[in-house]
Design an enzyme around this catalytic site. Structure first.
Site, PDB file in Angstrom:
ATOM      1  N   ASP A  12      41.825  33.177  47.664  1.00 23.89           N
ATOM      2  CA  ASP A  12      40.853  34.165  47.226  1.00 23.89           C
ATOM      3  C   ASP A  12      39.621  33.944  48.111  1.00 23.89           C
ATOM      4  O   ASP A  12      39.529  32.931  48.806  1.00 23.89           O
ATOM      5  CB  ASP A  12      40.543  33.940  45.740  1.00 23.89           C
ATOM      6  CG  ASP A  12      39.402  34.799  45.246  1.00 23.89           C
ATOM      7  OD1 ASP A  12      39.353  35.987  45.596  1.00 23.89           O
ATOM      8  OD2 ASP A  12      38.546  34.274  44.502  1.00 23.89           O
ATOM      9  N   ASP A  14      35.755  35.238  47.366  1.00 21.58           N
ATOM     10  CA  ASP A  14      34.511  34.985  46.638  1.00 21.58           C
ATOM     11  C   ASP A  14      34.657  33.815  45.673  1.00 21.58           C
ATOM     12  O   ASP A  14      35.613  33.758  44.888  1.00 21.58           O
ATOM     13  CB  ASP A  14      34.090  36.234  45.857  1.00 21.58           C
ATOM     14  CG  ASP A  14      33.743  37.400  46.767  1.00 21.58           C
ATOM     15  OD1 ASP A  14      33.252  37.150  47.880  1.00 21.58           O
ATOM     16  OD2 ASP A  14      33.961  38.557  46.363  1.00 21.58           O
ATOM     17  N   ASP A  23      29.675  40.491  46.971  1.00 22.02           N
ATOM     18  CA  ASP A  23      29.102  41.761  46.516  1.00 22.02           C
ATOM     19  C   ASP A  23      27.738  41.528  45.865  1.00 22.02           C
ATOM     20  O   ASP A  23      26.747  42.176  46.213  1.00 22.02           O
ATOM     21  CB  ASP A  23      30.039  42.442  45.514  1.00 22.02           C
ATOM     22  CG  ASP A  23      31.327  42.939  46.154  1.00 22.02           C
ATOM     23  OD1 ASP A  23      31.350  43.107  47.388  1.00 22.02           O
ATOM     24  OD2 ASP A  23      32.304  43.170  45.421  1.00 22.02           O
ATOM     25  N   ASP A  98      39.256  40.812  46.336  1.00 21.17           N
ATOM     26  CA  ASP A  98      38.766  42.103  45.851  1.00 21.17           C
ATOM     27  C   ASP A  98      37.402  42.442  46.452  1.00 21.17           C
ATOM     28  O   ASP A  98      36.667  43.254  45.896  1.00 21.17           O
ATOM     29  CB  ASP A  98      38.687  42.088  44.314  1.00 21.17           C
ATOM     30  CG  ASP A  98      38.663  43.484  43.718  1.00 21.17           C
ATOM     31  OD1 ASP A  98      38.816  44.459  44.480  1.00 21.17           O
ATOM     32  OD2 ASP A  98      38.479  43.606  42.487  1.00 21.17           O
ATOM     33  N   ASP A 182      39.622  31.723  41.711  1.00 18.44           N
ATOM     34  CA  ASP A 182      38.688  31.389  40.628  1.00 18.44           C
ATOM     35  C   ASP A 182      38.627  32.450  39.541  1.00 18.44           C
ATOM     36  O   ASP A 182      38.352  32.146  38.383  1.00 18.44           O
ATOM     37  CB  ASP A 182      37.275  31.212  41.199  1.00 18.44           C
ATOM     38  CG  ASP A 182      36.657  32.548  41.568  1.00 18.44           C
ATOM     39  OD1 ASP A 182      35.789  33.034  40.825  1.00 18.44           O
ATOM     40  OD2 ASP A 182      37.063  33.126  42.587  1.00 18.44           O
TER      41      ASP A 182
END
Length: 279
Positions: A12, A14, A23, A98, A182
Site C-alpha cells: 500500500d 499512504d 491526499d 487508493d 494499513d
C-alpha cells in the site's frame, strides 16, 4: 540484481511507504482543510479528491506547487533501505493504492525508488490542457459496480490481488506474496492471500483492527509492524524465511535425485558370481 526468488511484495502507499495520507497532506499543506472537511460527508473519497483538485486549480494553485508539497512528504528513514534491499534480493515489488498516479509517481521519483516497482495500481491522475489535475476512479463505478461490498466504489484491492495471482499462475510462477498495508481497504486483499503468503498489517491501524476481530479468516501468516524500522526488520525476516525454505526444498530435491541415481546404479551393476558356483 539477484536471481528472482519468486517473492512478490505488494505495498500500500499512504501510511505504509510514506508516513501520512498523501491526499490529506496536499489539502492541508495548501490550506484547503476546512473545505475538504465540509465536503467529506457528501461524496465518495475519490470523487472528493477530484473536486478538491478543481478547487485548488480555481484558486490558482499549480501542478508544480502540488508537486513541491509532495516532495516534502514525511517518510521513515528505514523504508527506502527496506525497499532497496528487497529488490536487491530478487523480490518483485508492486504498489496497490487508493491515491493517484501523479501523487505516487512524484513522490517515488523524488525519493529515487521508482525504478524498483514493476507495477503501480492506483487511480489515474492526469493533468488536462488547463493545467488542472483530474483524478479518475481506478474502477469506473459510474458504469458498473466492482461487486465488492467491503471496498470503496472506485477500487477493490482484493480484485487487483486476484488479478496479480492469476497472472503469476498463467506465467507458470509459484510465487509467494507479502502484502503490506494499513487501511480498511487493505482488509479485502488480506482475505484473498493463500496459506503460503504473508500479511503485514500496520499495528493499531484499521486493517490490523479488522484482522484482529477474526484472525482465522486470513489464511496467510500475519506479522504486524509499527513503523519503518519495524517494517524493514520483519520484511527482511520473512524474505529470509522464504528463501531458506526454498533452498531447503531445492536441496531435498537434489538429494532425492542423487539417491535415486545411486539406487539405480546398484540395481543395474553386474553381479560377479564365483566360477565354482556356476552350474
Amino acid at each position: 540484481m539477484a536471481k528472482n526468488n519468486n517473492i512478490v511484495i505488494v505495498f500500500d502507499f499512504d501510511k505504509t511507504i510514506i508516513d501520512v495520507d498523501s491526499d490529506n497532506w496536499v489539502v492541508d499543506e495548501l490550506g484547503f482543510t476546512d473545505l475538504f472537511n465540509q465536503l467529506l460527508p457528501t461524496m465518495p473519497w475519490n470523487s472528493l479528491m477530484n473536486r478538491m483538485m478543481k478547487e485548488l486549480h480555481d484558486h490558482g494553485k499549480t501542478i508544480e506547487e502540488i508537486k513541491q508539497v509532495l516532495r516534502r512528504i514525511p517518510i521513515h528513514p528505514r523504508v527506502i533501505p527496506a525497499i532497496k534491499s528487497a529488490h536487491a534480493l530478487g523480490c518483485e515489488l508492486r504498489i496497490v493504492s487508493d491515491a493517484n498516479t501523479l501523487f505516487i509517481e512524484t513522490i517515488i521519483e523524488h525519493l529515487g525508488i521508482g525504478e524498483f516497482f514493476s507495477e503501480i495500481n492506483t487511480n489515474p491522475g492526469l493533468v488536462d490542457e488547463q493545467g488542472r489535475l483530474i483524478v479518475s476512479p481506478y474502477h469506473d463505478f459510474t458504469k458498473s459496480s466492482h461487486g465488492c461490498s467491503r471496498c470503496p466504489p472506485n477500487m477493490c484491492k482484493g480484485l487487483i490481488i486476484d488479478r496479480i495471482q492469476a497472472s503469476l499462475t498463467k506465467e507458470g510462477k509459484t510465487s509467494k506474496m507479502i502484502y503490506l498495508g494499513d487501511g480498511a481497504g487493505d482488509y479485502c486483499p488480506s482475505l484473498g492471500l493463500k496459506a503460503e503468503d504473508y500479511m503485514m498489517p500496520r499495528k493499531n491501524f484499521p486493517v490490523w483492527d479488522l484482522i484482529s476481530q477474526n484472525p482465522m479468516l486470513v489464511k496467510a501468516t500475519v506479522r504486524d509492524w509499527t513503523d519503518g524500522e519495524d517494517m524493514e526488520r520483519i520484511l527482511m525476516e520473512i524474505i529470509n524465511e522464504i528463501m531458506s525454505s526454498e533452498e531447503g526444498e531445492e536441496n531435498d530435491k537434489m538429494l532425492s535425485s542423487e539417491n535415486c541415481k545411486i539406487s539405480v546404479g546398484i540395481v543395474h551393476e553386474p553381479i560377479q558370481v564365483p566360477l565354482n558356483l556356476v552350474k
